[in-house]
Design a protein around this motif. Structure first.
Motif, mmCIF file in Angstrom:
data_model
loop_
_atom_site.group_PDB
_atom_site.id
_atom_site.type_symbol
_atom_site.label_atom_id
_atom_site.label_comp_id
_atom_site.label_asym_id
_atom_site.label_seq_id
_atom_site.Cartn_x
_atom_site.Cartn_y
_atom_site.Cartn_z
ATOM 1 N N LYS A 1 78.806 -14.081 55.675
ATOM 2 C CA LYS A 1 78.799 -15.426 55.075
ATOM 3 C C LYS A 1 79.863 -15.588 53.986
ATOM 4 O O LYS A 1 79.633 -16.269 52.979
ATOM 5 C CB LYS A 1 77.413 -15.748 54.530
ATOM 6 C CG LYS A 1 76.392 -15.866 55.647
ATOM 7 C CD LYS A 1 75.119 -16.488 55.177
ATOM 8 C CE LYS A 1 74.178 -16.668 56.351
ATOM 9 N NZ LYS A 1 72.818 -16.939 55.948
ATOM 10 N N ALA A 2 80.988 -14.935 54.153
ATOM 11 C CA ALA A 2 82.089 -15.108 53.198
ATOM 12 C C ALA A 2 82.929 -16.295 53.634
ATOM 13 O O ALA A 2 82.839 -16.743 54.788
ATOM 14 C CB ALA A 2 82.931 -13.842 53.154
ATOM 15 N N LEU A 3 83.725 -16.797 52.702
ATOM 16 C CA LEU A 3 84.590 -17.923 53.036
ATOM 17 C C LEU A 3 86.015 -17.615 52.572
ATOM 18 O O LEU A 3 86.223 -17.291 51.408
ATOM 19 C CB LEU A 3 84.054 -19.171 52.327
ATOM 20 C CG LEU A 3 84.558 -20.514 52.838
ATOM 21 C CD1 LEU A 3 83.491 -21.577 52.642
ATOM 22 C CD2 LEU A 3 85.852 -20.925 52.162
ATOM 23 N N VAL A 4 86.936 -17.669 53.514
ATOM 24 C CA VAL A 4 88.337 -17.416 53.173
ATOM 25 C C VAL A 4 89.067 -18.755 53.290
ATOM 26 O O VAL A 4 89.039 -19.386 54.352
ATOM 27 C CB VAL A 4 88.953 -16.369 54.135
ATOM 28 C CG1 VAL A 4 90.448 -16.217 53.893
ATOM 29 C CG2 VAL A 4 88.249 -15.020 53.980
ATOM 30 N N GLY A 5 89.691 -19.196 52.194
ATOM 31 C CA GLY A 5 90.326 -20.515 52.190
ATOM 32 C C GLY A 5 91.531 -20.593 53.113
ATOM 33 O O GLY A 5 92.156 -19.583 53.426
ATOM 34 N N ALA A 6 91.878 -21.832 53.479
ATOM 35 C CA ALA A 6 93.022 -22.060 54.370
ATOM 36 C C ALA A 6 94.289 -21.466 53.764
ATOM 37 O O ALA A 6 94.515 -21.560 52.557
ATOM 38 C CB ALA A 6 93.195 -23.553 54.613
ATOM 39 N N GLY A 7 95.096 -20.826 54.575
ATOM 40 C CA GLY A 7 96.385 -20.305 54.125
ATOM 41 C C GLY A 7 96.299 -19.059 53.248
ATOM 42 O O GLY A 7 97.327 -18.574 52.773
ATOM 43 N N GLY B 1 79.071 -13.397 51.035
ATOM 44 C CA GLY B 1 78.830 -14.676 50.376
ATOM 45 C C GLY B 1 79.917 -15.121 49.407
ATOM 46 O O GLY B 1 79.778 -16.151 48.753
ATOM 47 N N THR B 2 81.002 -14.399 49.321
ATOM 48 C CA THR B 2 82.042 -14.726 48.344
ATOM 49 C C THR B 2 83.089 -15.665 48.949
ATOM 50 O O THR B 2 83.390 -15.577 50.134
ATOM 51 C CB THR B 2 82.731 -13.409 47.890
ATOM 52 O OG1 THR B 2 81.724 -12.553 47.392
ATOM 53 C CG2 THR B 2 83.788 -13.651 46.841
ATOM 54 N N THR B 3 83.624 -16.548 48.093
ATOM 55 C CA THR B 3 84.711 -17.430 48.534
ATOM 56 C C THR B 3 86.011 -16.943 47.899
ATOM 57 O O THR B 3 86.061 -16.721 46.686
ATOM 58 C CB THR B 3 84.449 -18.881 48.064
ATOM 59 O OG1 THR B 3 83.206 -19.301 48.628
ATOM 60 C CG2 THR B 3 85.560 -19.830 48.499
ATOM 61 N N VAL B 4 87.040 -16.767 48.717
ATOM 62 C CA VAL B 4 88.339 -16.366 48.171
ATOM 63 C C VAL B 4 89.408 -17.341 48.661
ATOM 64 O O VAL B 4 89.320 -17.855 49.778
ATOM 65 C CB VAL B 4 88.734 -14.919 48.581
ATOM 66 C CG1 VAL B 4 87.807 -13.895 47.970
ATOM 67 C CG2 VAL B 4 88.786 -14.773 50.079
#
Ligand code: UD1
Ligand code: CA
Length: 420
Positions: free
Chosen positions: A385-391, A403-406
């Motif tokens: 459930k991690a989130l990797v931002g566009a680009g 669960g971390t967003t980077v």
């Protein structure tokens, strides 16, 4: 039951291929043509297989290294009888000997089984696989006496003018009773225009001794096709493609456009999966049920897709395992990756799996979301459930926790999982 051994003749150079590679090693859908022959022979329950190599014999030996298949070398290419003679030490008394030419990759296990069965039940000395052709030129013709018994095979170069219209030909695949084969081999000469020892001369020798030569006709002419040129190789590839796809369709896979789809051997696909046009699926790929693949997808060796996975256009996967219900829908390359279930891989995501020396792995946990255009430099691990931002660019060894967003280049933590 009598034991059967198989001798596969593969010493010829295949001059018309115009190649440095031995003819039998030219590939059909990624697999050397001789491997289709050895495959059909072993599926027909013949476990003792000897391959006679000659031109490029080292390469042929390499192919079978570490397998149960033996390779012997014919030193000089003096003809098909001499080639069988090169395997003489492997021919034991009181068994059956199946001879198959290594350049007939379309031969099927069913045809071989029928031929072996006919030889056993008829107790003949030799049983030939034959075919009736509209144009028999180039082939050995089957010559019968007035009672219909086979007494000789006349090779193209030797066949008399008035017999040229005989349309019953020798395919080359045959079964001998071993003692009769050994006897014939001792007596075959090279008194012909090519000065070659023709295995087919065994017919007249055995027949003159009052021994019986039987035959069965091949049911599907595709089965007998011998490959002599790259044009014939391409034609055999189309036949093989069709066979592979028809088997998959019969087992419940939809292939929207077989004309633009290529599926290699040794691929399994679950039922209700749909393959869209212009897709290539190479060997050693396993796809689950209810998946959607393509259009324009390329799945390479070691790819494993769980049920309900979607792989869309211009996606290449290699040595990558994907659990169920994951979406990888546009312009992506994943190599040496392990992807969990319910993952969304955005358009244009790339794993940089090769650092110039090693291939490194990427792990992506269940339920993660990888934004459009992200680059994951392996080895790297993205949690659940991690989130990797566009680009974003995730650097080597920069592991993203559950669960971390980077985001960013290089990616920095924007939001941790609450409680961390
Ligand atoms: C052969 C048959 C012919 C048959 C045709 C079917 C003989 C003499 N004739 O003719 O009756 O209709 O196949 O395609 O067999 N080989 C060796 N070592 C050699 C010579 C040949 O291993 O010294 C192998 C070749 O690699 C090939 C097979 O034997 O796999 C047949 O030899 P080839 O020269 O192609 O025979 P054809 O003239 O095609
Ligand atoms: Ca030939």
């Amino acid at each position: 039951m009598k034991k059967t051994i198989a001798i596969i003749l593969a010493a010829g150079r295949g001059t018309r291929m115009k190649s440095d590679t031995p003819k039998v090693l030219h590939a059909i859908l990624g697999k050397p043509m001789i491997s289709y022959v050895t495959g059909a022979v072993s599926r027909a329950s013949v476990k003792d297989i000897v391959v006679v190599a000659g031109f490029g014999s080292d390469k042929v030996k390499d192919l079978f290294k570490g397998t149960k298949i033996k390779t012997v070398v014919q030193k000089k290419l003096l003809g098909s009888a001499d080639a069988v003679g090169a395997a003489r030490k492997n021919i034991r008394s009181k068994c059956d000997v199946l001879v198959v030419y290594g350049d007939t990759p379309l031969i099927t296990e069913e045809t071989l089984k029928k031929l072996i069965e006919k030889h056993r039940t008829s107790t003949a000395s030799l049983t030939l696989l034959t075919a009736i052709l509209k144009d028999p030129s180039g082939y050995g013709r089957i010559i019968r006496d007035t009672k219909g018994s086979i007494i000789k095979i006349a090779e193209e170069s030797e066949v008399r003018e008035y017999k040229k219209e005989i349309r019953e030909i020798n395919v080359g695949t045959c079964v001998f009773t071993s003692d009769d084969l050994l006897d014939a081999l001792k007596n075959i000469g090279c008194d012909n225009s090519k000065r070659e020892y023709y295995l087919t001369d065994a017919v007249k020798i055995l027949s003159a001794r009052g021994k019986r030569v039987e035959s069965i006709a091949v049911e599907n002419l595709d089965d007998m096709t011998g490959i002599n040129s790259r044009i014939e190789l391409a034609a055999a590839t189309s036949v093989m493609k069709k066979r592979i796809m028809e088997e998959l369709m019969a087992s419940g896979v939809t292939i929207q456009d077989p004309a633009t789809t290529t599926i290699y051997p040794d691929v399994t696909i679950g039922k209700d999966t749909v393959i869209y046009p212009n897709t290539i699926i190479e060997s050693d790929v396993r796809i689950g049920e209810n998946c959607h693949i393509g259009p324009f997808a390329r799945l390479r060796v070691g790819t494993r897709l769980g049920d309900r996975t979607e792989v869309g256009n211009f996606v290449e996967l290699v040595r990558t395992q994907v659990a169920g219900s994951t979406k990888i829908k546009h312009h992506t390359y994943l190599g040496d990756a392990k992807v969990g279930k319910n993952v969304n891989i955005g358009a244009g995501v790339i794993t940089a799996n090769y650092d110039g020396k090693n291939k490194n792995r990427t792990f992506i946990g269940d339920g993660s979301f990888i934004g459009v255009g992200a680059i994951l430099i392996a080895p790297v691990k993205i949690g659940k459930k991690a989130l990797v931002g566009a680009g974003s660019v995730i650097l080597k060894g920069q592991n993203v926790k559950d669960g971390t967003t980077v985001v960013g280049v290089p990616a920095k933590i924007l939001k941790r999982r609450s409680g961390d």
